[in-house]
Design a protein around this motif. Structure first.
Motif, PDB file in Angstrom:
ATOM      1  N   ASN A 299     109.092 -76.981  32.688  1.00  0.00           N
ATOM      2  CA  ASN A 299     108.163 -77.663  31.671  1.00  0.00           C
ATOM      3  C   ASN A 299     107.814 -79.141  32.006  1.00  0.00           C
ATOM      4  OD1 ASN A 299     107.018 -78.899  29.320  1.00  0.00           O
ATOM      5  ND2 ASN A 299     107.355 -77.051  28.332  1.00  0.00           N
ATOM      6  N   ARG A 300     106.647 -79.531  32.200  1.00  0.00           N
ATOM      7  CA  ARG A 300     106.596 -81.091  32.195  1.00  0.00           C
ATOM      8  C   ARG A 300     107.366 -81.778  31.234  1.00  0.00           C
ATOM      9  NH1 ARG A 300     100.377 -82.155  34.897  1.00  0.00           N
ATOM     10  NH2 ARG A 300     100.631 -80.356  36.134  1.00  0.00           N
ATOM     11  N   LYS A 301     107.169 -81.533  30.078  1.00  0.00           N
ATOM     12  CA  LYS A 301     107.724 -82.290  29.024  1.00  0.00           C
ATOM     13  C   LYS A 301     109.479 -82.188  28.920  1.00  0.00           C
ATOM     14  CE  LYS A 301     106.663 -83.421  24.390  1.00  0.00           C
ATOM     15  NZ  LYS A 301     105.732 -82.857  23.093  1.00  0.00           N
ATOM     16  N   SER A 302     110.094 -80.890  29.125  1.00  0.00           N
ATOM     17  CA  SER A 302     111.312 -80.882  28.868  1.00  0.00           C
ATOM     18  C   SER A 302     112.021 -80.652  30.291  1.00  0.00           C
ATOM     19  CB  SER A 302     111.500 -79.509  28.100  1.00  0.00           C
ATOM     20  OG  SER A 302     111.270 -78.595  28.509  1.00  0.00           O
ATOM     21  N   GLY A 303     111.338 -80.632  31.440  1.00  0.00           N
ATOM     22  CA  GLY A 303     111.941 -80.542  32.519  1.00  0.00           C
ATOM     23  C   GLY A 303     112.421 -78.888  32.910  1.00  0.00           C
ATOM     24  N   ALA A 304     113.296 -78.874  33.880  1.00  0.00           N
ATOM     25  CA  ALA A 304     113.892 -77.544  34.201  1.00  0.00           C
ATOM     26  C   ALA A 304     115.299 -76.999  33.083  1.00  0.00           C
ATOM     27  CB  ALA A 304     114.434 -77.343  35.385  1.00  0.00           C
ATOM     28  N   VAL A 305     115.016 -75.899  32.655  1.00  0.00           N
ATOM     29  CA  VAL A 305     116.224 -75.446  31.501  1.00  0.00           C
ATOM     30  C   VAL A 305     116.300 -74.089  31.996  1.00  0.00           C
ATOM     31  CG1 VAL A 305     115.385 -76.868  29.758  1.00  0.00           C
ATOM     32  CG2 VAL A 305     114.270 -74.708  29.797  1.00  0.00           C
ATOM     33  N   VAL A 306     117.504 -73.585  31.887  1.00  0.00           N
ATOM     34  CA  VAL A 306     117.863 -72.080  31.929  1.00  0.00           C
ATOM     35  C   VAL A 306     117.024 -71.464  31.067  1.00  0.00           C
ATOM     36  CG1 VAL A 306     119.825 -70.473  31.852  1.00  0.00           C
ATOM     37  CG2 VAL A 306     120.218 -72.803  32.714  1.00  0.00           C
ATOM     38  N   HIS A 307     116.505 -70.247  31.537  1.00  0.00           N
ATOM     39  CA  HIS A 307     115.687 -69.505  30.536  1.00  0.00           C
ATOM     40  C   HIS A 307     116.401 -69.179  29.301  1.00  0.00           C
ATOM     41  CE1 HIS A 307     112.966 -66.159  29.313  1.00  0.00           C
ATOM     42  NE2 HIS A 307     112.269 -66.577  30.293  1.00  0.00           N
TER      43      HIS A 307
END
Length: 136
Positions: free
Chosen positions: A69-77
């Motif tokens: 996500n552009r706002k939160s970056g990469a996160v584990v699903h």
């Protein structure tokens, strides 16, 4: 998150990054919803090109393991266990497993040795998850 890569390996660096992230999720070092470093930051930390990290993250995203996500970056699903259910049969996962098992046979491993290694590995992931994970 600490990743250890083998720069002398035949496996591409992006694949190694992908594999280490999956292993960290499996052993509890990365929990669902955990943030991953930005592609640029991880590239700096590993002293590699950021496009290589981007390729690994894109692969993880396409597999449903992370969300970007552009706002939160990469996160584990957040629901990684159900997001990857399609990996179980007839997909790339099954083909990679088949190749690994073929390599074990070619190298002379017995069915019992392979079974023992698989069980020990799965138990290791389970123990790390029960113990709260830890740094990788």
């Amino acid at each position: 998150m600490r990743l250890v890569l083998d720069l002398d390996s035949e496996a591409p660096i992006y694949q190694q990054i992908r594999d280490r992230v999956v292993e960290a999720i499996a052993d509890g070092s990365l929990a669902p919803g955990a943030s991953l470093p930005s592609t640029r930051q991880l590239a700096v930390d590993l002293a590699i090109n950021f496009h290589t990290v981007n390729k690994a993250y894109d692969l993880l995203r396409r597999e449903g393991i992370i969300r970007v996500n552009r706002k939160s970056g990469a996160v584990v699903h957040p629901d990684v266990r159900t997001a990857t259910a399609e990996l179980r049969v007839g997909t790339d996962w099954e083909r990679r497993l088949r190749t690994l098992l073929a390599e074990a046979v070619v190298r002379g491993s017995t069915e019992e040795e392979v079974d023992a290694y698989v069980r020990a590995t799965l138990e290791g992931f389970a123990q790390r998850n029960e113990g709260g994970g830890g740094e990788r």
